[in-house]
Design an enzyme around this catalytic site. Sequence first.
Site, mmCIF file in Angstrom:
data_model
loop_
_atom_site.group_PDB
_atom_site.id
_atom_site.type_symbol
_atom_site.label_atom_id
_atom_site.label_comp_id
_atom_site.label_asym_id
_atom_site.label_seq_id
_atom_site.Cartn_x
_atom_site.Cartn_y
_atom_site.Cartn_z
ATOM 1 N N ARG A 29 0.802 -1.216 0.000
ATOM 2 C CA ARG A 29 0.000 0.000 0.000
ATOM 3 C C ARG A 29 0.845 1.281 0.000
ATOM 4 O O ARG A 29 0.575 2.234 -0.711
ATOM 5 C CB ARG A 29 -0.877 -0.075 1.257
ATOM 6 C CG ARG A 29 -1.839 1.042 1.453
ATOM 7 C CD ARG A 29 -2.533 0.926 2.797
ATOM 8 N NE ARG A 29 -2.725 2.264 3.336
ATOM 9 C CZ ARG A 29 -3.742 3.044 3.016
ATOM 10 N NH1 ARG A 29 -4.685 2.616 2.241
ATOM 11 N NH2 ARG A 29 -3.834 4.268 3.509
ATOM 12 N N MET A 78 -11.427 1.591 -4.560
ATOM 13 C CA MET A 78 -11.852 0.842 -3.382
ATOM 14 C C MET A 78 -10.911 0.971 -2.181
ATOM 15 O O MET A 78 -10.868 0.068 -1.337
ATOM 16 C CB MET A 78 -12.044 -0.630 -3.745
ATOM 17 C CG MET A 78 -13.116 -0.856 -4.809
ATOM 18 S SD MET A 78 -14.694 -0.083 -4.406
ATOM 19 C CE MET A 78 -15.236 -1.205 -3.130
ATOM 20 N N ARG A 79 -10.133 2.043 -2.108
ATOM 21 C CA ARG A 79 -9.204 2.167 -0.979
ATOM 22 C C ARG A 79 -9.311 3.522 -0.315
ATOM 23 O O ARG A 79 -9.562 4.525 -0.986
ATOM 24 C CB ARG A 79 -7.763 1.997 -1.435
ATOM 25 C CG ARG A 79 -7.634 0.729 -2.095
ATOM 26 C CD ARG A 79 -6.294 0.227 -2.388
ATOM 27 N NE ARG A 79 -6.524 -1.129 -2.856
ATOM 28 C CZ ARG A 79 -6.474 -2.197 -2.083
ATOM 29 N NH1 ARG A 79 -6.122 -2.091 -0.828
ATOM 30 N NH2 ARG A 79 -6.733 -3.376 -2.573
ATOM 31 N N HIS A 93 -20.476 7.771 -3.553
ATOM 32 C CA HIS A 93 -20.765 6.634 -2.680
ATOM 33 C C HIS A 93 -22.226 6.226 -2.864
ATOM 34 O O HIS A 93 -23.110 7.089 -2.907
ATOM 35 C CB HIS A 93 -20.508 7.031 -1.220
ATOM 36 C CG HIS A 93 -20.739 5.894 -0.274
ATOM 37 N ND1 HIS A 93 -19.819 4.870 -0.138
ATOM 38 C CD2 HIS A 93 -21.777 5.594 0.534
ATOM 39 C CE1 HIS A 93 -20.304 3.986 0.730
ATOM 40 N NE2 HIS A 93 -21.481 4.405 1.158
ATOM 41 N N ASP A 95 -12.261 13.704 2.882
ATOM 42 C CA ASP A 95 -11.401 14.097 3.999
ATOM 43 C C ASP A 95 -10.710 12.836 4.506
ATOM 44 O O ASP A 95 -10.686 11.819 3.817
ATOM 45 C CB ASP A 95 -12.197 14.856 5.079
ATOM 46 C CG ASP A 95 -13.240 13.974 5.750
ATOM 47 O OD1 ASP A 95 -13.258 12.750 5.489
ATOM 48 O OD2 ASP A 95 -14.035 14.509 6.553
ATOM 49 N N GLY A 116 -11.511 10.712 6.726
ATOM 50 C CA GLY A 116 -12.361 9.608 7.187
ATOM 51 C C GLY A 116 -12.863 8.747 6.037
ATOM 52 O O GLY A 116 -12.560 8.983 4.870
ATOM 53 N N ASP A 138 -15.724 8.015 3.851
ATOM 54 C CA ASP A 138 -16.996 8.540 3.343
ATOM 55 C C ASP A 138 -17.605 9.605 4.267
ATOM 56 O O ASP A 138 -18.825 9.666 4.436
ATOM 57 C CB ASP A 138 -18.004 7.388 3.144
ATOM 58 C CG ASP A 138 -17.474 6.306 2.201
ATOM 59 O OD1 ASP A 138 -16.813 6.668 1.221
ATOM 60 O OD2 ASP A 138 -17.726 5.122 2.458
ATOM 61 N N LYS A 191 -27.570 4.273 -11.955
ATOM 62 C CA LYS A 191 -28.128 5.171 -12.987
ATOM 63 C C LYS A 191 -28.102 6.618 -12.511
ATOM 64 O O LYS A 191 -27.793 7.528 -13.260
ATOM 65 C CB LYS A 191 -29.579 4.789 -13.283
ATOM 66 C CG LYS A 191 -29.691 3.661 -14.248
ATOM 67 C CD LYS A 191 -31.076 3.648 -14.888
ATOM 68 C CE LYS A 191 -31.271 2.345 -15.614
ATOM 69 N NZ LYS A 191 -32.541 1.693 -15.364
HETATM 70 C C1 GRF Z 1 -20.255 2.864 -7.621
HETATM 71 O O1 GRF Z 1 -21.428 2.288 -7.114
HETATM 72 C C2 GRF Z 1 -19.723 3.899 -6.686
HETATM 73 O O2 GRF Z 1 -20.702 4.534 -5.953
HETATM 74 C C3 GRF Z 1 -18.857 3.102 -5.756
HETATM 75 O O3 GRF Z 1 -18.290 2.098 -6.563
HETATM 76 C C4 GRF Z 1 -19.127 1.846 -7.679
HETATM 77 C C5 GRF Z 1 -18.291 2.022 -8.910
HETATM 78 O O4 GRF Z 1 -18.896 1.547 -10.065
HETATM 79 N N1 GRF Z 1 -17.922 3.968 -5.086
HETATM 80 P P1 GRF Z 1 -18.221 1.813 -11.468
HETATM 81 O O5 GRF Z 1 -16.819 1.211 -11.447
HETATM 82 O O6 GRF Z 1 -18.190 3.277 -11.718
HETATM 83 O O7 GRF Z 1 -19.101 1.092 -12.443
#
Ligand code: GRF
Length: 206
Positions: free
Chosen positions: A65, A90-91, A109, A141, A143, A145, A172
């Site tokens: 990391r 995702m990090r 999010h 920031d 934290g 989310d 969507k």
């Molecule tokens: C989305 O649902 C976003 O809110 C979350 O990860 C997902 C990413 O989807 N943080 P994508 O890779 O943009 O299709």
Amino acid sequence: MIKLAVLVSGRGTNLAAILEAAREGRLGVRPVLVLSDRPDARALSVAQTYGVRTAARDVAGPGGRRAFFAWAERELVESGAELIALAGFMRLLPAGMVQRFRWRILNIHPSLLPAFPGLDAPRQAVEHGVRISGCTVHFVDEGMDTGPIVLQAAVPVLPDDTPGTLAARIRKEEHRLYPEAIRLFAAGRLRIEGRRVRILPGQKDI
Ligand code: GRF
């Protein structure tokens, strides 16, 4: 035009929505870099379709990391990015990186924050039994989310929803909401006041 970098880990549907809107000249940004912590992320081929430079390094590779984020920070600085959008990245960013790009990082999010932060938000919403969920674009920031909220959209949770069907309905809305937040940022219309973000009127609104 401000320079935009996008951080991704996965499918890249939000990335595609952003790059499409940028190509149509709707956002006031020029995408300069798409960076991934997974060299096999589908999002990288989305970026290539739009002719945007990509950079990828496996976060599970040598140095882990720490090495990944040192590399990522160098790439971002060299790209000249003035705005960084996390789109399915995702990090959690290290505090040093958040400080370096203070209030220039946005995230999306899939819940109405502060409800259901962290992983698998649509599953959390279904399991909790809420009737309404949605999505949130916020500044990043230190934290998870937790940063100041820019825009939110509500999405109904239907009786037969699975985490997957809810996530698809939310996505969507994400594809509409994220480009809009980026457009507001690029136009200089977001002002952070403590926890709150004020949206300043645009030229046409005055
Ligand atoms: C989305 O649902 C976003 O809110 C979350 O990860 C997902 C990413 O989807 N943080 P994508 O890779 O943009 O299709």
